[in-house]
Design a protein around this motif. Structure first.
Motif, short mmCIF file in Angstrom:
data_model
loop_
_atom_site.label_atom_id
_atom_site.label_comp_id
_atom_site.label_asym_id
_atom_site.label_seq_id
_atom_site.Cartn_x
_atom_site.Cartn_y
_atom_site.Cartn_z
N ARG A 1 -0.17 -1.19 1.57
CA ARG A 1 0.14 -2.39 2.38
C ARG A 1 1.65 -2.63 2.43
O ARG A 1 2.18 -3.01 3.46
N VAL A 2 2.33 -2.42 1.31
CA VAL A 2 3.78 -2.57 1.30
C VAL A 2 4.39 -1.63 2.33
O VAL A 2 5.25 -2.02 3.14
N GLN A 3 3.94 -0.37 2.34
CA GLN A 3 4.45 0.60 3.30
C GLN A 3 4.10 0.19 4.74
O GLN A 3 4.94 0.29 5.64
N LEU B 1 7.93 -10.65 2.49
CA LEU B 1 7.37 -10.45 1.17
C LEU B 1 5.94 -9.91 1.28
O LEU B 1 5.23 -10.24 2.23
N VAL B 2 5.52 -9.11 0.30
CA VAL B 2 4.15 -8.61 0.24
C VAL B 2 3.65 -8.85 -1.18
O VAL B 2 4.25 -8.37 -2.14
N ILE B 3 2.55 -9.62 -1.29
CA ILE B 3 2.00 -9.95 -2.60
C ILE B 3 0.55 -9.46 -2.69
O ILE B 3 -0.17 -9.44 -1.70
N VAL C 1 15.75 -2.30 2.86
CA VAL C 1 15.69 -2.37 1.41
C VAL C 1 14.25 -2.76 1.08
O VAL C 1 13.73 -3.75 1.59
N VAL C 2 13.61 -1.96 0.23
CA VAL C 2 12.29 -2.29 -0.30
C VAL C 2 12.50 -2.39 -1.80
O VAL C 2 12.80 -1.40 -2.46
N GLU D 1 -2.53 -10.13 6.54
CA GLU D 1 -3.41 -10.46 5.42
C GLU D 1 -4.68 -9.64 5.53
O GLU D 1 -5.25 -9.48 6.61
N ASP D 2 -5.12 -9.12 4.41
CA ASP D 2 -6.43 -8.51 4.27
C ASP D 2 -6.93 -8.82 2.86
O ASP D 2 -6.37 -9.70 2.20
N ASP D 3 -7.96 -8.11 2.40
CA ASP D 3 -8.51 -8.40 1.08
C ASP D 3 -7.62 -7.92 -0.06
O ASP D 3 -7.82 -8.31 -1.21
N VAL D 4 -6.60 -7.10 0.23
CA VAL D 4 -5.73 -6.52 -0.79
C VAL D 4 -4.42 -7.27 -0.92
O VAL D 4 -3.93 -7.50 -2.03
N ALA D 5 -3.81 -7.64 0.20
CA ALA D 5 -2.45 -8.19 0.17
C ALA D 5 -2.24 -9.27 1.22
O ALA D 5 -2.96 -9.33 2.23
#
Length: 144
Positions: A72-74, A47-49, A90-91, A28-32
């Motif tokens: 962040r996803v990467q 999962l990444v939101i 799988v992404v 977790e950070d301020d973006v995701a």
């Protein structure tokens, strides 16, 4: 649900972001925020939101927020690969119910794949326990 509609601030991921529903956090950070999928298609399904945008899907994500979110996803995909050492990853991401989206808050799935192991059905398997998910999340967090 249609591809375009108003964002519902009471969706389950919005509730997770507000701390109303628990999750097994990976990052977790301020973006995701990244957390373990409780209906995993394989071990390590993460999962990444986004945190700053009320985007229902990829098409709704503001362009000025997209770059930092995708970084962040990467980052999480690399940690999943390093921590679990799958044969592949799988992404993926779904836009609208007909495409398979079940939670209408933008999210990417990072799903480890191993040769010869079948992939579970999206949102169709049994719910995993925190006791099962936490050790896997710890292996991923250790690589961040």
């Amino acid at each position: 649900m249609t591809l375009h509609a108003d964002y519902d601030p009471d969706n389950i991921f919005a509730k997770i972001l507000r701390g109303e529903i628990p999750c097994i956090k990976v990052y977790e950070d301020d973006v995701a925020l990244s957390f373990m999928d409780v209906f995993p298609q394989s071990e390590g399904h993460t999962l990444v939101i986004p945190k700053r945008a009320n985007a229902r899907n990829f098409l709704d994500m503001p362009g000025n927020e997209l770059g930092s979110y995708m970084q962040r996803v990467q980052k999480i995909a690399r940690a999943v690969e390093a921590g679990l050492q799958p044969d592949g990853l799988v992404v993926t991401q779904f836009n609208g119910a007909p495409a398979g989206q079940t939670v209408f808050h933008l999210h990417f799935h990072i799903i480890p794949r191993w040769e010869g192991e079948a992939l579970g059905r999206h949102a169709g398997g049994g719910m995993a326990s925190a006791e099962t998910l936490e050790p896997v999340a710890a292996r991923i967090r250790a690589k961040l």
